[in-house]
Design an enzyme around this catalytic site. Sequence first.
Site, mmCIF file in Angstrom:
data_model
loop_
_atom_site.group_PDB
_atom_site.id
_atom_site.type_symbol
_atom_site.label_atom_id
_atom_site.label_comp_id
_atom_site.label_asym_id
_atom_site.label_seq_id
_atom_site.Cartn_x
_atom_site.Cartn_y
_atom_site.Cartn_z
ATOM 1 N N SER A 126 0.829 -1.209 0.000
ATOM 2 C CA SER A 126 0.000 0.000 0.000
ATOM 3 C C SER A 126 0.858 1.252 0.000
ATOM 4 O O SER A 126 1.965 1.257 0.543
ATOM 5 C CB SER A 126 -0.890 -0.009 1.245
ATOM 6 O OG SER A 126 -1.470 1.253 1.441
ATOM 7 N N TYR A 151 -2.004 -0.753 10.896
ATOM 8 C CA TYR A 151 -2.259 -1.295 9.540
ATOM 9 C C TYR A 151 -1.087 -0.932 8.628
ATOM 10 O O TYR A 151 -0.495 -1.813 7.993
ATOM 11 C CB TYR A 151 -3.560 -0.728 8.960
ATOM 12 C CG TYR A 151 -3.646 -0.912 7.469
ATOM 13 C CD1 TYR A 151 -3.334 0.140 6.603
ATOM 14 C CD2 TYR A 151 -3.985 -2.139 6.906
ATOM 15 C CE1 TYR A 151 -3.364 -0.030 5.234
ATOM 16 C CE2 TYR A 151 -4.028 -2.309 5.543
ATOM 17 C CZ TYR A 151 -3.714 -1.254 4.708
ATOM 18 O OH TYR A 151 -3.728 -1.421 3.340
ATOM 19 N N LYS A 155 2.077 -3.356 6.680
ATOM 20 C CA LYS A 155 2.473 -3.371 5.261
ATOM 21 C C LYS A 155 3.993 -3.148 5.139
ATOM 22 O O LYS A 155 4.669 -3.767 4.333
ATOM 23 C CB LYS A 155 1.700 -2.307 4.487
ATOM 24 C CG LYS A 155 0.225 -2.612 4.334
ATOM 25 C CD LYS A 155 -0.007 -3.954 3.634
ATOM 26 C CE LYS A 155 -1.475 -4.285 3.500
ATOM 27 N NZ LYS A 155 -1.713 -5.609 2.902
#
Length: 344
Positions: A126, A151, A155
């Site tokens: 991302s 989050y 990644k």
Amino acid sequence: MKKILVTGGTGYIGSHTVVELINEGFEVLIIDDLSNSQRDVLDGIEKITGVRPAFFDFDLCDQQKLDQFFQTNPGINGIIHFAASKAVGESVLKPLLYYRNNVSALVLLLEKMKQYSVAEIVFSSSCTVYGQPDKLPVTEQSPFKPAESPYGNTKQIGEEILRDTCKAEKDIHAIALRYFNPVGAHPSALIGELPLGVPANLIPFITQTAAGIRSELKVFGNDYNTVDGSAVRDYIHINDLARAHVVAVKRMLNKQQKGNYEYFNIGTGKGLSVLEIIKAFERVNNLKLNYKIVERRAGDVEQVYADTTFANQELGWKATETIDEMMRSAWTWQQYLMSRESKK
Ligand code: WQD
């Protein structure tokens, strides 16, 4: 026929990628625990392609089931790993859930790749890894900034795990695709984004406001240093994103990779503000949206959009869908969902 395992294959990006893989002649197997998707997505995939992919409903962290899967499905040629939790706000409240689903599951999957001799993996990364870039458009060489959320951290950790593993294990090769903001739906309106509960992302909140499900859209801030004060993102059509995964899989299967670990920005290269998105949605769908400017959302970056040169030239992929098609397909999908609800 080459066999591709798609984890998270009944999810938003996963399902659109499964359709493109089948269209390109791949045999697809899906593992999904349905924690953030629905089984009837398989019906949509089957209606679009005429093929119902093999489906295995279990949590990737279940080692026994994962072993059983690889033992009973030999000859997997590659994996596209989507399965992960992805709500930024939720990750702040439940970090351990995110480190389990997004990091432990990846480690287990890589261990199984080694054990069952599966060499190729495409990883769902991302633009969040960049945080607020110092320079725009952001290139693949832009540094990772301290993650704004667990989050985003998962990644960054995921990419570091892949980099280190591919360096140590010469028989494991990976491509990380750093998504910008995926929006829209398949033109058939048979699959699309299925946010469970109140949508966190902009486009589903817009379509639900237009549908009357939400009373008004809140625009999180108009005091940014941008074209109109609202935050800027690189919105990419879900089908352009899905096609990028097929290109990445083919690159690996055709042994075209330069190095065991590669990563690419998958965006359009164009930044649009929240207010520009609202205007585009209203124009394309000939409707007025009820929205209000409110304070900024914690954790949001001001502006991020991709430098897509490397993906265009090295990967040989380029986004082609227009913002109008993104807005049109998002609304058509929302109307399909409402008609389906009314028939229940
Ligand atoms: C977009 C813009 C909001 C909702 C997330 C993930 C990222 C990636 C893409 C997976 C922002 C504004 C939003 C609303 C608003 N996902 N907004 N009102 O935060 O850019 O990125 O999705 O790869 O990892 O973090 O997407 O859609 O939430 O927000 O004004 O009700 O819309 O402030 O500027 P985001 P988003």
